[in-house]
Design an enzyme around this catalytic site. Structure first.
Site, short mmCIF file in Angstrom:
data_model
loop_
_atom_site.label_atom_id
_atom_site.label_comp_id
_atom_site.label_asym_id
_atom_site.label_seq_id
_atom_site.Cartn_x
_atom_site.Cartn_y
_atom_site.Cartn_z
N ASN A 60 3.60 -1.01 -14.72
CA ASN A 60 2.42 -1.11 -15.58
C ASN A 60 1.88 0.30 -15.77
O ASN A 60 1.25 0.86 -14.88
CB ASN A 60 1.39 -2.02 -14.90
CG ASN A 60 0.09 -2.09 -15.68
OD1 ASN A 60 0.02 -1.65 -16.83
ND2 ASN A 60 -0.94 -2.66 -15.06
N TRP A 61 2.14 0.85 -16.94
CA TRP A 61 1.75 2.25 -17.19
C TRP A 61 0.26 2.37 -17.50
O TRP A 61 -0.24 3.49 -17.61
CB TRP A 61 2.56 2.83 -18.35
CG TRP A 61 4.03 3.01 -18.05
CD1 TRP A 61 4.67 2.75 -16.86
CD2 TRP A 61 5.04 3.48 -18.95
NE1 TRP A 61 6.01 3.04 -16.97
CE2 TRP A 61 6.27 3.49 -18.25
CE3 TRP A 61 5.04 3.89 -20.28
CZ2 TRP A 61 7.46 3.89 -18.83
CZ3 TRP A 61 6.23 4.29 -20.87
CH2 TRP A 61 7.43 4.29 -20.15
N LYS A 62 -0.41 1.25 -17.69
CA LYS A 62 -1.86 1.25 -18.00
C LYS A 62 -2.14 2.19 -19.19
O LYS A 62 -1.31 2.27 -20.09
CB LYS A 62 -2.66 1.64 -16.76
CG LYS A 62 -2.27 0.80 -15.54
CD LYS A 62 -3.25 0.93 -14.43
CE LYS A 62 -2.73 0.18 -13.22
NZ LYS A 62 -3.71 0.07 -12.16
N HIS A 71 -4.59 -9.32 -15.78
CA HIS A 71 -4.69 -8.20 -14.84
C HIS A 71 -6.16 -8.02 -14.46
O HIS A 71 -7.05 -8.19 -15.29
CB HIS A 71 -4.14 -6.92 -15.49
CG HIS A 71 -3.95 -5.81 -14.51
ND1 HIS A 71 -5.01 -5.06 -14.04
CD2 HIS A 71 -2.85 -5.35 -13.87
CE1 HIS A 71 -4.56 -4.18 -13.17
NE2 HIS A 71 -3.25 -4.33 -13.04
N GLU A 110 -7.94 -5.53 -14.06
CA GLU A 110 -8.69 -4.55 -14.87
C GLU A 110 -9.17 -5.20 -16.17
O GLU A 110 -10.27 -4.91 -16.66
CB GLU A 110 -7.83 -3.30 -15.13
CG GLU A 110 -7.69 -2.47 -13.87
CD GLU A 110 -6.46 -1.59 -13.82
OE1 GLU A 110 -5.77 -1.42 -14.84
OE2 GLU A 110 -6.17 -1.06 -12.72
N GLU A 167 -1.87 -9.68 -6.94
CA GLU A 167 -2.36 -8.31 -6.78
C GLU A 167 -3.75 -8.35 -6.16
O GLU A 167 -4.74 -8.55 -6.87
CB GLU A 167 -2.45 -7.63 -8.14
CG GLU A 167 -1.14 -7.53 -8.87
CD GLU A 167 -1.17 -6.42 -9.90
OE1 GLU A 167 -0.37 -5.49 -9.74
OE2 GLU A 167 -1.99 -6.45 -10.82
N GLY A 212 -4.35 0.67 -6.95
CA GLY A 212 -4.70 2.07 -7.20
C GLY A 212 -5.48 2.72 -6.07
O GLY A 212 -6.04 3.80 -6.23
N SER A 263 -0.50 -0.76 -4.95
CA SER A 263 -0.03 0.45 -4.27
C SER A 263 1.39 0.31 -3.73
O SER A 263 1.70 0.78 -2.63
CB SER A 263 -1.00 0.85 -3.17
OG SER A 263 -2.28 1.12 -3.70
N GLY A 306 1.89 0.03 -10.49
CA GLY A 306 1.06 0.86 -11.35
C GLY A 306 1.42 2.33 -11.18
O GLY A 306 2.40 2.82 -11.74
N GLY A 307 0.64 3.03 -10.37
CA GLY A 307 0.79 4.49 -10.21
C GLY A 307 2.22 4.96 -10.03
O GLY A 307 2.66 5.90 -10.70
C1 PEP Z 1 -1.42 -2.52 -11.05
O1 PEP Z 1 -2.31 -2.03 -11.72
O2 PEP Z 1 -0.89 -3.55 -11.46
C2 PEP Z 1 -1.07 -1.89 -9.78
C3 PEP Z 1 -0.46 -2.61 -8.90
O3 PEP Z 1 -1.41 -0.57 -9.61
P1 PEP Z 1 -1.02 0.38 -8.36
O4 PEP Z 1 0.43 0.18 -8.08
O5 PEP Z 1 -1.34 1.76 -8.82
O6 PEP Z 1 -1.87 -0.06 -7.21
#
Ligand code: PEP
Length: 264
Positions: A13-15, A106, A108, A178, A184, A222, A243-244
């Site tokens: 997920n590049w957001k 999600h 967010e 999640e 994050g 994470s 994500g990251g």
């Molecule tokens: C996400 O936003 O779906 C996510 C899991 O982010 P991260 O891996 O950065 O925690």
């Protein structure tokens, strides 16, 4: 416990990242890793979710990839079809551009952009009716976990999902657990805690549909190469929403390898 035939999914997920040139570079780097060490569709479904205006350029850039990589939309409209809805993109319009996968719910979107339960349900309904595969995100906040409500919150989100999925549409559902406090933040649920929640989700799904044992349940929060192997070893963790770490091709590829390995 899950059916061991579930093929894992690893989705980046590049957001709201990165710039077009950097996203192209990221894909070129990922393609290079996959050329050196291919990952088959039977070993792991790999997906990337770029910003909406990069969906088609990324899809184009992936045409000659050695291993299939799915292009995933990060969201879609709760309005179906076409019409006077400024700024929106419906499931039908995604499908029309050969985008077959979408993230919905999600945290967010739920927390920052006001996607309430009814919005999320409308999005799932429209996505499925348009023929998309939905990666449906669930997860509890830190306050809910500390209040001992994590399981109840997550299972309610599964029940919300069940109100809109028709019996013959479950094969187009992937669930992503999640925990919001792990997104994050660098904090990951321990493999034991993640597995325990995944087992609850699996049980909840199995009570709703005979397909429940076949639905991939991804973990997100994470995920990094350093913790992916341990997470991948858990019987009900069928992949990762990343994500990251997905913004670094080497890290993302390592995570995909960690999950793909269990199919070797
Ligand atoms: C996400 O936003 O779906 C996510 C899991 O982010 P991260 O891996 O950065 O925690």
């Amino acid at each position: 416990m899950s059916d061991s035939t579930i093929t894992p999914w690893v989705v980046g997920n590049w957001k709201m990242n990165p710039m077009q040139a950097n996203s192209q570079q990221l894909i070129q780097d990922l393609k290079q890793y996959l050329k050196q060490t291919p990952i088959t569709e039977q070993q792991c479904h790999i997906g990337v979710a770029p910003i909406s205006i990069a969906l088609l350029p990324i899809q184009q850039a992936l045409l000659d990839a050695q291993s299939p990589v799915k292009v995933v939309a990060q969201d879609l409209s709760r309005m179906a079809g076409t019409g006077a809805y400024t700024g929106e993109v419906s499931g039908e319009l995604l499908k029309d551009s050969q985008i077959d996968y979408v993230l919905i719910g999600h945290s967010e979107r739920r927390e920052i952009f006001g996607d309430d339960v009814e919005h999320v349900k409308a999005k799932v309904l429209n996505a499925l009716n348009a023929g998309l595969t939905v990666i449906y995100c669930v997860g509890e906040s830190l306050e809910q976990r500390e209040a001992g409500q994590a399981e109840q919150v997550v299972l309610q989100q599964i029940c919300d999902l069940a109100t809109v999925v028709k019996a013959d549409q479950w094969h187009n559902i992937v669930v992503a657990y999640e925990p919001i406090w792990a997104i994050g933040t660098g904090k990951t649920a321990s493999p034991e805690d993640a597995q325990a929640m995944h087992a609850q989700i699996r049980q909840g799904l199995a009570q709703i549909t005979a397909e429940g044992k076949n639905i991939a349940i991804l973990y997100g929060g994470s995920v990094k190469p350093e913790n992916a192997v341990e997470l991948a070893a858990c019987p009900d963790i069928n992949g990762a929403l990343v994500g990251g770490a997905s913004l670094n091709a080497a890290s993302f590829f390592e995570i995909a390898r960690a999950f793909a390995k269990i199919k070797e």
